[in-house]
Design an enzyme around this catalytic site. Structure first.
Site, PDB file in Angstrom:
ATOM      1  N   ARG A 147      73.881   5.570  17.950  1.00 56.90           N
ATOM      2  CA  ARG A 147      74.503   5.888  16.670  1.00 56.90           C
ATOM      3  C   ARG A 147      75.989   5.594  16.781  1.00 56.90           C
ATOM      4  O   ARG A 147      76.635   6.045  17.738  1.00 56.90           O
ATOM      5  CB  ARG A 147      74.296   7.371  16.339  1.00 56.90           C
ATOM      6  CG  ARG A 147      74.664   7.741  14.925  1.00 56.90           C
ATOM      7  CD  ARG A 147      74.650   9.244  14.712  1.00 56.90           C
ATOM      8  NE  ARG A 147      75.920   9.842  15.137  1.00 56.90           N
ATOM      9  CZ  ARG A 147      76.340  11.062  14.784  1.00 56.90           C
ATOM     10  NH1 ARG A 147      75.586  11.821  14.021  1.00 56.90           N
ATOM     11  NH2 ARG A 147      77.487  11.533  15.219  1.00 56.90           N
ATOM     12  N   TYR A 159      84.211  12.829  10.226  1.00 57.95           N
ATOM     13  CA  TYR A 159      83.019  13.405  10.822  1.00 57.95           C
ATOM     14  C   TYR A 159      82.605  12.687  12.108  1.00 57.95           C
ATOM     15  O   TYR A 159      82.520  11.465  12.127  1.00 57.95           O
ATOM     16  CB  TYR A 159      81.855  13.346   9.812  1.00 57.95           C
ATOM     17  CG  TYR A 159      80.540  13.533  10.500  1.00 57.95           C
ATOM     18  CD1 TYR A 159      80.166  14.799  10.924  1.00 57.95           C
ATOM     19  CD2 TYR A 159      79.734  12.452  10.805  1.00 57.95           C
ATOM     20  CE1 TYR A 159      79.002  14.976  11.616  1.00 57.95           C
ATOM     21  CE2 TYR A 159      78.565  12.627  11.497  1.00 57.95           C
ATOM     22  CZ  TYR A 159      78.195  13.896  11.901  1.00 57.95           C
ATOM     23  OH  TYR A 159      77.055  14.060  12.598  1.00 57.95           O
ATOM     24  N   ASP A 211      75.386   7.815  10.630  1.00 58.69           N
ATOM     25  CA  ASP A 211      75.244   9.055   9.864  1.00 58.69           C
ATOM     26  C   ASP A 211      76.297   9.076   8.752  1.00 58.69           C
ATOM     27  O   ASP A 211      77.496   9.031   9.027  1.00 58.69           O
ATOM     28  CB  ASP A 211      75.435  10.254  10.812  1.00 58.69           C
ATOM     29  CG  ASP A 211      75.053  11.573  10.163  1.00 58.69           C
ATOM     30  OD1 ASP A 211      74.822  11.595   8.937  1.00 58.69           O
ATOM     31  OD2 ASP A 211      74.978  12.583  10.895  1.00 58.69           O
ATOM     32  N   HIS A 213      76.460  11.547   6.541  1.00 57.26           N
ATOM     33  CA  HIS A 213      76.806  12.970   6.423  1.00 57.26           C
ATOM     34  C   HIS A 213      77.022  13.421   4.987  1.00 57.26           C
ATOM     35  O   HIS A 213      78.007  14.124   4.672  1.00 57.26           O
ATOM     36  CB  HIS A 213      78.015  13.308   7.299  1.00 57.26           C
ATOM     37  CG  HIS A 213      77.748  14.488   8.174  1.00 57.26           C
ATOM     38  ND1 HIS A 213      78.356  15.693   8.003  1.00 57.26           N
ATOM     39  CD2 HIS A 213      76.899  14.635   9.207  1.00 57.26           C
ATOM     40  CE1 HIS A 213      77.898  16.545   8.905  1.00 57.26           C
ATOM     41  NE2 HIS A 213      77.018  15.929   9.649  1.00 57.26           N
ATOM     42  N   GLU A 237      71.679   7.729   7.825  1.00 58.17           N
ATOM     43  CA  GLU A 237      71.231   9.131   7.778  1.00 58.17           C
ATOM     44  C   GLU A 237      71.995   9.887   6.695  1.00 58.17           C
ATOM     45  O   GLU A 237      73.205   9.696   6.542  1.00 58.17           O
ATOM     46  CB  GLU A 237      71.506   9.728   9.166  1.00 58.17           C
ATOM     47  CG  GLU A 237      71.252  11.193   9.298  1.00 58.17           C
ATOM     48  CD  GLU A 237      71.649  11.660  10.707  1.00 58.17           C
ATOM     49  OE1 GLU A 237      71.715  10.828  11.636  1.00 58.17           O
ATOM     50  OE2 GLU A 237      71.922  12.859  10.860  1.00 58.17           O
ATOM     51  N   GLU A 263      67.798  16.978   8.465  1.00 59.86           N
ATOM     52  CA  GLU A 263      68.227  17.891   9.526  1.00 59.86           C
ATOM     53  C   GLU A 263      68.561  19.275   8.979  1.00 59.86           C
ATOM     54  O   GLU A 263      68.520  20.251   9.715  1.00 59.86           O
ATOM     55  CB  GLU A 263      69.395  17.307  10.330  1.00 59.86           C
ATOM     56  CG  GLU A 263      70.710  17.251   9.596  1.00 59.86           C
ATOM     57  CD  GLU A 263      71.815  16.637  10.447  1.00 59.86           C
ATOM     58  OE1 GLU A 263      71.577  15.591  11.058  1.00 59.86           O
ATOM     59  OE2 GLU A 263      72.900  17.226  10.501  1.00 59.86           O
ATOM     60  N   ARG A 284      63.907  14.195   9.539  1.00 59.93           N
ATOM     61  CA  ARG A 284      64.734  14.680  10.651  1.00 59.93           C
ATOM     62  C   ARG A 284      64.640  16.183  10.908  1.00 59.93           C
ATOM     63  O   ARG A 284      65.474  16.778  11.584  1.00 59.93           O
ATOM     64  CB  ARG A 284      66.195  14.280  10.402  1.00 59.93           C
ATOM     65  CG  ARG A 284      66.345  12.806  10.622  1.00 59.93           C
ATOM     66  CD  ARG A 284      67.740  12.281  10.725  1.00 59.93           C
ATOM     67  NE  ARG A 284      68.779  13.165  11.175  1.00 59.93           N
ATOM     68  CZ  ARG A 284      69.024  13.450  12.461  1.00 59.93           C
ATOM     69  NH1 ARG A 284      68.300  12.931  13.420  1.00 59.93           N
ATOM     70  NH2 ARG A 284      70.011  14.262  12.767  1.00 59.93           N
ATOM     71  N   GLU A 340      67.025  12.341  18.423  1.00 58.26           N
ATOM     72  CA  GLU A 340      68.466  12.404  18.678  1.00 58.26           C
ATOM     73  C   GLU A 340      68.724  13.133  19.992  1.00 58.26           C
ATOM     74  O   GLU A 340      68.047  14.105  20.312  1.00 58.26           O
ATOM     75  CB  GLU A 340      69.161  13.149  17.529  1.00 58.26           C
ATOM     76  CG  GLU A 340      70.673  13.195  17.655  1.00 58.26           C
ATOM     77  CD  GLU A 340      71.332  13.922  16.480  1.00 58.26           C
ATOM     78  OE1 GLU A 340      70.643  14.701  15.786  1.00 58.26           O
ATOM     79  OE2 GLU A 340      72.535  13.706  16.264  1.00 58.26           O
ATOM     80  N   TRP A 404      80.292  18.174   3.439  1.00 60.86           N
ATOM     81  CA  TRP A 404      80.548  17.949   4.865  1.00 60.86           C
ATOM     82  C   TRP A 404      79.287  17.537   5.563  1.00 60.86           C
ATOM     83  O   TRP A 404      78.213  17.891   5.230  1.00 60.86           O
ATOM     84  CB  TRP A 404      81.106  19.196   5.560  1.00 60.86           C
ATOM     85  CG  TRP A 404      81.669  18.767   6.874  1.00 60.86           C
ATOM     86  CD1 TRP A 404      82.853  18.126   7.083  1.00 60.86           C
ATOM     87  CD2 TRP A 404      81.056  18.895   8.164  1.00 60.86           C
ATOM     88  NE1 TRP A 404      83.014  17.839   8.409  1.00 60.86           N
ATOM     89  CE2 TRP A 404      81.910  18.293   9.105  1.00 60.86           C
ATOM     90  CE3 TRP A 404      79.834  19.437   8.609  1.00 60.86           C
ATOM     91  CZ2 TRP A 404      81.624  18.238  10.463  1.00 60.86           C
ATOM     92  CZ3 TRP A 404      79.546  19.379   9.954  1.00 60.86           C
ATOM     93  CH2 TRP A 404      80.443  18.782  10.876  1.00 60.86           C
TER      94      TRP A 404
HETATM   95 MG   LIG Z   1      73.354  14.216  10.952  1.00 61.05          MG
END
Ligand SMILES: [Mg+2]
Length: 404
Positions: A147, A159, A211, A213, A237, A263, A284, A340, A404
Site C-alpha cells: 500500500r 493520513y 487508501d 480514507h 480503499e 474496516e 474489509r 493487511e 478522517w
Molecule cells: Mg483503511
C-alpha cells in the site's frame, strides 16, 4: 466445559489494547481482542459490566448459542462497541475449542484452502521519491503487495504519514484529537503522479494498493479511480464514506479500479447492499470489529456468492490476538483476497507472544492448538492504559470538519 471466569485486560505497550481472557473448569483458557481504537474503555466497560456476568457457568463449547445470546439478548443490536465485545468472547471461545480439540483453529473451520496468507504492507513517504524508496524497500523484503501513501505537496499533515519522516504510522498521536488539513484538489492532482512514478520504478509485478480514507465525494472518487486505471491498482480503499451505499453505483459506472470497503463495518447488515449489488470487490471487515470468527464467516459466505473477496483490516490498532485469529480465518476462507499487515512494536509482540510468522510476503498462522496468540499478563501490567484519540480532519481553505 463450563466458563468459570472472564477478565478484561487493558494495556498499552505502545498502543492501547483490550483483551478478554476466558477461563474454564477444565483449565483451558482462551483470549480475544476487543480493541476499538480511540474508544477502548467503552468496550472494556461493556464487557465487564454487562457481558462477563452472563458468561459465568455457560458451556464454553456452545459458541453459536453464546453469540446469539449476546447479540439478540442485549436487545440493542450491532454497533462497534457491542460487536467488538461479542467478537472478543467469540474469538476466546474458538481459541478454547481449538485447544480442546488439540488443533490449530483453521482445522476447525474446514482446514487449509491455501499454503499461506498473502499480506500487504504499508509504504509511507513524505513525498513521491521517499514513497518510491519505501515501496522498493518493502518489495526487497519480499512483499508481493504494497500500500502506498504519500505526503501531498501543500498539505501539512496527511493520513498515514507519521511525524518521524513517515517511518512510523501513528494515527493516535495526541492526548487530545490532533488536527489534519485537507484539500481534495491538491490530492487529486497528486495521486496519479505518485502511482505513475511508483510503477516506473517498481514495474507491474507487485500489487499496489491505496487508501483514500473516506476523503472524496462519489464523483471525485470516480475521477480518481479513472485516473489510476493505467497503474492497475489491486484496490482503492474507502473512496467515499459508506453510510450511503447508493453512492458506490456512481463510482462503479465510471471506473474499473477495484474497490475495498468495510474496516469500520461491524455486521453483515452494513455489508449486505454493497455486496449484493456488487458495488465493491473486497470486503474489509475484521474479526475484532465484526463480531468474531462466527460472524465474519457469515459475511464472507455472503460475499462469496457475489465474487467479492476478503481483505481484512489488519493495522496495529488491532492486537496480535486479532491478527492470529484472522490468519486462521484467512487460511481457510475460500474467497480470500488479501490480509493487511503492519508489524507491531517489539513491546507489543513481547506482551502478546504469537505463533504466526512472516516470510516472503506471506503470513503463516502456525500449528499450535488454538489461534496461537497468548498474553503475558505480568508484562501487560507494566503498560497501563494511556488515553489517545484519532485525529480529526479539516478542509484547508476554510476549516470545515471533513472525513478522517
Ligand atoms: Mg483503511
Amino acid at each position: 466445559m463450563r466458563i468459570t471466569n472472564a477478565r478484561v485486560i487493558v494495556c498499552s505497550p505502545g498502543r492501547n489494547f483490550v483483551t478478554l481472557k476466558i477461563e474454564t473448569d477444565e483449565g483451558l483458557t482462551g483470549i480475544g481482542d476487543a480493541t476499538l481504537n480511540g474508544r477502548e474503555l467503552a468496550v472494556a466497560a461493556y464487557l465487564e459490566e454487562h457481558v462477563v456476568p452472563c458468561l459465568i457457568g455457560r458451556d464454553a463449547h456452545q459458541i453459536e448459542d453464546i453469540w446469539q445470546y449476546l447479540y439478540k439478548g442485549a436487545y440493542w443490536r450491532r454497533g462497534p462497541v457491542t460487536m467488538s465485545a461479542i467478537a472478543a468472547v467469540d474469538t476466546a471461545l474458538w481459541d478454547i475449542k481449538a485447544k480442546a480439540a488439540n488443533m490449530p483453529l483453521y482445522q476447525l473451520l474446514g482446514g487449509k484452502s491455501r499454503t499461506g496468507v498473502m499480506v500487504y504492507g504499508h509504504a509511507n513517504g513524505t513525498d513521491i521519491e521517499h514513497t518510491v524508496d519505501e515501496v522498493l524497500r518493502y518489495a526487497e523484503q519480499g512483499y508481493k503487495a504494497i500500500r502506498a501513501q504519500s505526503g501531498v505537496p501543500g498539505l501539512d499533515k496527511v493520513y498515514g504519514i507519521g511525524k518521524a519522516g513517515a517511518k512510523v504510522y501513528d494515527p493516535a498521536d495526541s492526548s487530545l484529537p490532533g488536527e489534519h488539513d485537507w484539500s481534495t484538489e491538491k490530492y487529486l492532482q497528486f495521486v496519479p503522479k505518485l502511482f505513475e512514478r511508483v510503477r516506473e520504478k517498481l514495474g507491474f509485478e507487485h500489487h499496489l494498493l491505496h487508501d483514500v480514507h473516506h476523503r472524496l465525494t462519489p464523483i471525485e472518487a470516480a475521477r480518481l479511480g479513472q485516473s489510476l486505471e493505467p497503474f492497475k491498482l489491486f484496490w482503492i480503499e474507502d473512496p467515499t464514506p459508506a453510510e450511503n451505499q447508493e453512492a458506490f453505483k456512481l463510482i462503479r459506472q465510471h471506473t474499473t479500479t477495484p474497490i475495498a470497503v468495510g474496516e469500520i463495518f461491524n455486521s453483515i447488515w452494513d455489508c449486505k447492499d454493497l455486496i449484493q449489488n456488487q458495488l465493491i470487490d473486497y470486503i474489509r471487515t475484521t474479526v475484532t470489529h465484526a463480531g468474531g470468527i462466527t460472524h465474519l464467516r457469515r459475511i464472507a459466505d455472503l460475499a462469496a456468492l457475489h465474487q467479492v473477496r476478503t481483505g481484512s483490516h489488519g493495522a496495529t490498532d488491532l492486537s496480535p490476538v486479532c491478527m492470529g485469529a484472522a490468519l486462521h480465518f484467512d487460511l481457510w476462507v475460500p474467497n480470500f483476497g488479501i490480509q493487511e499487515y503492519m508489524k507491531h512494536t517489539e513491546e507489543t509482540d513481547a506482551v502478546f507472544p504469537h505463533a504466526y510468522t512472516f516470510e516472503q510476503g506471506m503470513l503463516y498462522p502456525g500449528d499450535v492448538p488454538g489461534h496461537g496468540v497468548d498474553i503475558d499478563e505480568k508484562l501487560a501490567a507494566k503498560y497501563p492504559y494511556d488515553r489517545k484519540y484519532l485525529p480529526v480532519n479539516r478542509l484547508q481553505h476554510d476549516g470545515t470538519l471533513w472525513n478522517w
